[in-house]
Design an enzyme around this catalytic site. Structure first.
Site, mmCIF file in Angstrom:
data_model
loop_
_atom_site.group_PDB
_atom_site.id
_atom_site.type_symbol
_atom_site.label_atom_id
_atom_site.label_comp_id
_atom_site.label_asym_id
_atom_site.label_seq_id
_atom_site.Cartn_x
_atom_site.Cartn_y
_atom_site.Cartn_z
ATOM 1 N N ASP A 234 14.569 -46.121 6.433
ATOM 2 C CA ASP A 234 13.642 -45.332 7.258
ATOM 3 C C ASP A 234 12.557 -46.181 7.911
ATOM 4 O OD1 ASP A 234 13.886 -42.855 4.670
ATOM 5 O OD2 ASP A 234 15.091 -43.093 6.477
HETATM 6 N N1 LIG Z 1 20.354 -48.369 5.377
HETATM 7 C C1 LIG Z 1 19.893 -47.154 5.718
HETATM 8 N N2 LIG Z 1 20.589 -46.053 5.349
HETATM 9 C C2 LIG Z 1 20.108 -44.823 5.683
HETATM 10 C C3 LIG Z 1 18.882 -44.688 6.360
HETATM 11 C C4 LIG Z 1 18.185 -45.885 6.750
HETATM 12 O O1 LIG Z 1 17.123 -45.834 7.412
HETATM 13 N N3 LIG Z 1 18.719 -47.092 6.404
HETATM 14 N N4 LIG Z 1 18.351 -43.408 6.567
HETATM 15 C C5 LIG Z 1 18.900 -42.432 5.608
HETATM 16 C C6 LIG Z 1 18.522 -41.004 5.639
HETATM 17 N N5 LIG Z 1 17.569 -40.707 4.604
HETATM 18 C C7 LIG Z 1 16.477 -40.089 5.067
HETATM 19 O O2 LIG Z 1 16.459 -39.738 6.257
HETATM 20 C C8 LIG Z 1 17.804 -40.878 3.218
HETATM 21 C C9 LIG Z 1 19.016 -40.508 2.691
HETATM 22 C C10 LIG Z 1 19.262 -40.681 1.318
HETATM 23 C C11 LIG Z 1 18.288 -41.211 0.490
HETATM 24 C C12 LIG Z 1 18.576 -41.367 -0.949
HETATM 25 O O3 LIG Z 1 17.800 -41.966 -1.697
HETATM 26 N N6 LIG Z 1 19.744 -40.817 -1.342
HETATM 27 C C13 LIG Z 1 20.296 -40.831 -2.696
HETATM 28 C C14 LIG Z 1 20.802 -42.224 -2.966
HETATM 29 C C15 LIG Z 1 22.050 -42.389 -2.085
HETATM 30 C C16 LIG Z 1 22.562 -43.799 -2.065
HETATM 31 O O4 LIG Z 1 22.188 -44.594 -2.947
HETATM 32 O O5 LIG Z 1 23.317 -44.115 -1.119
HETATM 33 C C17 LIG Z 1 19.289 -40.336 -3.651
HETATM 34 O O6 LIG Z 1 18.801 -39.267 -3.341
HETATM 35 O O7 LIG Z 1 19.053 -40.952 -4.694
HETATM 36 C C18 LIG Z 1 17.070 -41.587 1.032
HETATM 37 C C19 LIG Z 1 16.819 -41.412 2.388
HETATM 38 C C20 LIG Z 1 20.417 -42.439 5.738
HETATM 39 N N7 LIG Z 1 20.818 -43.723 5.321
#
Ligand SMILES: Nc1nc2c(c(=O)[nH]1)N[C@@H](CN(C=O)c1ccc(C(=O)N[C@@H](CCC(=O)O)C(=O)O)cc1)CN2
Length: 289
Positions: A234
């Site tokens: 983000d």
């Molecule tokens: N490399 C990136 N990937 C993603 C981004 C980014 O900016 N750089 N934006 C996110 C979207 N997002 C918020 O908008 C977001 C999505 C998911 C999580 C998160 O922590 N998800 C899981 C863990 C999932 C994983 O490890 O892959 C959790 O809830 O623990 C935080 C922010 C989309 N991807």
């Protein structure tokens, strides 16, 4: 003598180069001498980087030679001015792949605008780590790809994404509330070609559950931010932001529901700006022409 507009070939030229006095006169003359009939120009000279950026729409109604000859002559000028430029037909419809998890409000607006001809794109399909949106996507006659993911299978799942993008010659990946963090490797491969909608007014409340974070902080504004995806979660260059007023009586669930409009609006506008070549990446920031 002006023929009907439909007979013209229209083009979009975007360029950036070191700024200096007389630059506009020089490339405007080149456009004029090569018969480019300019219909729109937006530009910005960045005082900090001293880089000049321009987006020009033109057509070939007065061109006596083809666009390939124009490119050869413009190439020579680009070299002289140390200019990076991109020239494409305005009729080209970028190929876009959408990604969702469970929330479908952003997907809904993108599909509605695409189906209605408002978004000049060709959606090649939708993938998700969950099956929830399958029926909705297939209702629009689009292929739905279920790419489930676990911590262990993340590399294989991201390979599926890349293979699909390669197979369909995808120009842009749109994360429409896709709630998985893309690996650093995938972000590098998708640099400048992946847009995410984050459900907060960045740089506030990065990461997961931003509305809970906002509620706990007692904010009076919530927002949504469409940004390019980078390895720094983000933190990618911001493209569009939307905000809504809230108060002490607004619950987290209220924020989630109020935020849906802002998220969908911001994302759809960011996709349009990108596919119309109106976004210039300027370090950590964007210039919107
Ligand atoms: N490399 C990136 N990937 C993603 C981004 C980014 O900016 N750089 N934006 C996110 C979207 N997002 C918020 O908008 C977001 C999505 C998911 C999580 C998160 O922590 N998800 C899981 C863990 C999932 C994983 O490890 O892959 C959790 O809830 O623990 C935080 C922010 C989309 N991807």
């Amino acid at each position: 003598m002006s023929a009907q507009a439909a007979e013209y070939n229209k083009y979009i030229l975007t360029l950036k180069c070191p700024d200096r006095l007389g630059l506009m006169a020089q490339f405007s003359t080149a456009l004029f001498e090569n018969g480019a009939y300019v219909t729109k120009v937006t530009h910005f000279g960045d005082p900090e980087t001293c880089i000049y950026n321009s987006r020009i729409e033109f057509d070939d109604r007065e061109m006596t030679e083809g666009i390939e000859t124009f490119k050869i002559k413009f190439d020579a000028l680009a070299q002289e001015l140390n200019m990076e430029y991109k020239l494409r037909s305005a009729d080209y419809r970028p190929k876009v792949l959408l990604a969702v998890s469970k929330y479908d409000h952003c997907l809904n607006v993108l599909l509605t605008k695409w189906k209605g001809g408002v978004l000049p794109i060709d959606i090649v399909g939708v993938f998700s780590n969950h099956p929830d949106c399958k029926d909705f996507v297939e209702f629009y006659g689009l292929p739905f790809y279920h790419f489930p993911i676990t911590k262990e299978t993340k590399p294989q799942q991201e390979t599926q994404i890349l293979e699909l993008m390669e197979k369909e010659s995808v120009d842009l990946l749109v994360l429409a509330r896709y709630m998985q963090i893309l690996s650093d490797d995938l972000c590098t491969k998708l640099d400048g070609k992946a847009i995410n909608i984050h459900h907060s007014f960045l740089p506030g409340f990065k990461g997961a559950k931003p509305y809970q974070q906002a509620y706990d902080r007692g904010v009076k504004l919530i927002g949504a931010t469409a940004h390019y995806v980078t390895a720094d979660l983000d933190e990618g260059p911001i493209i569009v932001q939307e905000v809504k007023h809230v108060d002490h009586a607004t619950s987290v669930q209220d924020m989630i529901e109020i935020g849906h409009d802002s998220e969908a609006t911001a994302l759809a506008r960011a996709v349009r700006l990108h596919v119309e070549d109106r976004i210039i990446l300027n370090g950590e920031r964007t210039i919107i022409l």
